[in-house]
Design a protein around this motif. Structure first.
Motif, short mmCIF file in Angstrom:
data_model
loop_
_atom_site.label_atom_id
_atom_site.label_comp_id
_atom_site.label_asym_id
_atom_site.label_seq_id
_atom_site.Cartn_x
_atom_site.Cartn_y
_atom_site.Cartn_z
N TRP A 13 11.07 18.11 -63.73
CA TRP A 13 11.03 17.54 -62.39
C TRP A 13 12.44 17.12 -61.99
N LEU A 14 12.85 17.56 -60.80
CA LEU A 14 14.14 17.19 -60.23
C LEU A 14 13.95 16.77 -58.78
N GLU A 116 19.38 15.13 -66.06
CA GLU A 116 20.21 15.66 -64.99
C GLU A 116 20.06 14.83 -63.71
N ILE A 117 19.03 14.01 -63.63
CA ILE A 117 18.82 13.15 -62.47
C ILE A 117 19.74 11.93 -62.52
N ALA A 118 20.28 11.64 -63.71
CA ALA A 118 21.05 10.42 -63.91
C ALA A 118 22.16 10.23 -62.87
N GLY A 119 22.72 11.29 -62.36
CA GLY A 119 23.78 11.18 -61.37
C GLY A 119 23.29 10.75 -59.99
N THR A 120 21.98 10.65 -59.81
CA THR A 120 21.44 10.34 -58.49
C THR A 120 20.78 8.97 -58.42
N THR A 121 20.86 8.19 -59.51
CA THR A 121 20.22 6.88 -59.53
C THR A 121 21.02 5.92 -60.39
N ASN A 122 20.85 4.63 -60.14
CA ASN A 122 21.50 3.63 -60.97
C ASN A 122 20.66 3.28 -62.20
N LEU A 123 19.44 3.79 -62.24
CA LEU A 123 18.56 3.54 -63.39
C LEU A 123 18.99 4.38 -64.59
N ASP A 124 18.74 3.86 -65.79
CA ASP A 124 18.86 4.70 -66.97
C ASP A 124 17.75 5.75 -66.87
N VAL A 125 18.01 6.93 -67.39
CA VAL A 125 17.01 8.00 -67.36
C VAL A 125 16.70 8.40 -68.79
#
Length: 167
Positions: A13-14, A116-125
């Motif tokens: 999921w992205l 790969e989502i990590a760059g779009t959120t401040n949350l840890d993934v």
């Protein structure tokens, strides 16, 4: 023989933003192939390949780029692009999970999904393929799960809350 992980079975999921960013990176790497080939050829012209550090560095960089191209191509091929679930009753891809480690009072909040989502959120993934991610997948608030950490220790966490991811 390996068995498919939940992420492989469900697809990756992205968010649309993460997909677009990865697609742009892939396009840039593919467009850079002729430049990399020209660099290798230029270094090859410098002489004896056994002692040509520039040639070997260029070949190593080419290998890294080709590896990333294969990784991105595979990831984008498997990707399910879209919004996170609108409701969340259990820990699933695209949900924000709040957990509490056994014996601690503080909670930790993270997004369960592709790194790969990590760059779009401040949350840890956390990936659903990670030890904790696979242990909590499907767990509902109030559930307690134990997983084996990479160091071999058993770690117990309580799922405190599950909510939809809002980018």
């Amino acid at each position: 023989m390996s068995t498919p992980t939940d992420e492989q079975a469900q697809g990756i999921w992205l968010t649309q933003e993460a997909h677009d960013r990865l697609k742009a990176e892939l396009d840039q790497l593919v467009a850079n192939r002729p430049v990399m080939s020209a660099e290798i050829n230029a270094r090859r012209e410098e002489g004896d390949l056994r002692e040509n550090g520039g040639y070997h560095a260029a070949k190593e960089e080419q290998g890294k780029q080709e590896g990333r191209i294969r990784q991105l191509t595979d990831l984008l091929r498997k990707a399910r692009v879209g919004d996170a679930p609108k409701t969340a009753t259990s820990a699933e891809l695209g949900t924000v999970i709040t957990i509490k480690f056994q014996g601690e009072d503080e909670t930790e909040k993270f997004l369960l999904g592709s790194r790969e989502i990590a760059g779009t959120t401040n949350l840890d993934v956390y990936s659903p393929d990670s030890a904790m991610g696979s242990a909590i997948l499907g767990a509902k608030p109030g559930a307690t799960v134990t997983y084996k950490a990479p160091n071999g220790r058993d770690i117990t966490v309580e799922v405190v809350a599950v909510e939809p991811f809002v980018p």
